[in-house]
Design a protein around this motif. Sequence first.
Motif, PDB file in Angstrom:
ATOM      1  N   GLN A 129       5.852  67.179  -0.509  1.00  0.00           N
ATOM      2  CA  GLN A 129       5.072  65.551  -0.281  1.00  0.00           C
ATOM      3  C   GLN A 129       4.257  65.651   1.055  1.00  0.00           C
ATOM      4  O   GLN A 129       3.594  64.950   0.851  1.00  0.00           O
ATOM      5  N   SER A 130       4.726  66.542   2.075  1.00  0.00           N
ATOM      6  CA  SER A 130       4.044  66.109   3.386  1.00  0.00           C
ATOM      7  C   SER A 130       2.509  66.584   3.276  1.00  0.00           C
ATOM      8  O   SER A 130       1.658  66.351   4.079  1.00  0.00           O
ATOM      9  N   HIS A 131       2.154  67.558   2.346  1.00  0.00           N
ATOM     10  CA  HIS A 131       0.746  68.042   1.884  1.00  0.00           C
ATOM     11  C   HIS A 131       0.207  66.920   0.858  1.00  0.00           C
ATOM     12  O   HIS A 131      -1.062  67.427   0.592  1.00  0.00           O
ATOM     13  N   ARG A 132       0.877  66.001   0.405  1.00  0.00           N
ATOM     14  CA  ARG A 132       0.230  65.163  -0.374  1.00  0.00           C
ATOM     15  C   ARG A 132      -0.945  64.371   0.124  1.00  0.00           C
ATOM     16  O   ARG A 132      -2.301  64.427  -0.735  1.00  0.00           O
ATOM     17  N   GLU A 133      -0.971  64.152   1.304  1.00  0.00           N
ATOM     18  CA  GLU A 133      -2.155  63.268   1.956  1.00  0.00           C
ATOM     19  C   GLU A 133      -3.212  64.283   2.101  1.00  0.00           C
ATOM     20  O   GLU A 133      -4.491  63.853   2.078  1.00  0.00           O
ATOM     21  N   ASN A 134      -2.925  65.716   2.478  1.00  0.00           N
ATOM     22  CA  ASN A 134      -4.081  66.451   2.623  1.00  0.00           C
ATOM     23  C   ASN A 134      -4.886  67.129   1.252  1.00  0.00           C
ATOM     24  O   ASN A 134      -5.723  67.873   1.268  1.00  0.00           O
TER      25      ASN A 134
END
Length: 206
Positions: free
Chosen positions: A140-145
């Motif tokens: 989920q932490s890489h979703r914005e990237n």
Amino acid sequence: MNETVYLQIKQNIELDHRDVRLADVAYIYSTDAAVTAKLKTVLLIHIKETKSEKICFSVMKVIELINKEYPGITVNNMGENDFVVDYIKQKKHSRLLQYLLIASVCLITFLGSAYGIMAYNNDVGTQEIFEKIYVIFGLQSHRENMLLEISYAVGLALGIIVFYNHFGNKRFTKEPTPLEVEMDKYDKDADAALIDRRDAVGKERK
């Protein structure tokens, strides 16, 4: 003149000049170099002034013309029995016009490919699949990237380049590309259909 000559003719021959000679359509072999040189100059047909034209020709007509010019020669055909001479008149275009045509084709291809890829991704729900992968693997932490989206785009581009076997003027292997294979198949089918139509018309006239 008692001499045996071997001919090897391809099914399709592209030419940009109107005097079609035997050397233009066939590989000629005989043990007498002088005979070979003479046969290369045998005129098969003179194409009238035209933009472009496909002409069906039979090896029987070739043998007839050879024997007319040089009686006594025995001809063995090792190639096609019927072939097509594709006359393409050379056109002179300005460099600016050529660049504009190339740019137009590239733009149309790019837009069409982009639409096709986006339509496919929409049909199969690619974005929803990525969302599930983010959740399953705890990304989920890489979703914005947009980690998966970028990887997917890079992989898609590399896959297309590898599949078509070249990038720009750079060819990776000597094997023909899938597009070249399909174009060769189309050319062979078109030539075969042209020859069959000529034969059908000839039978009707009889």
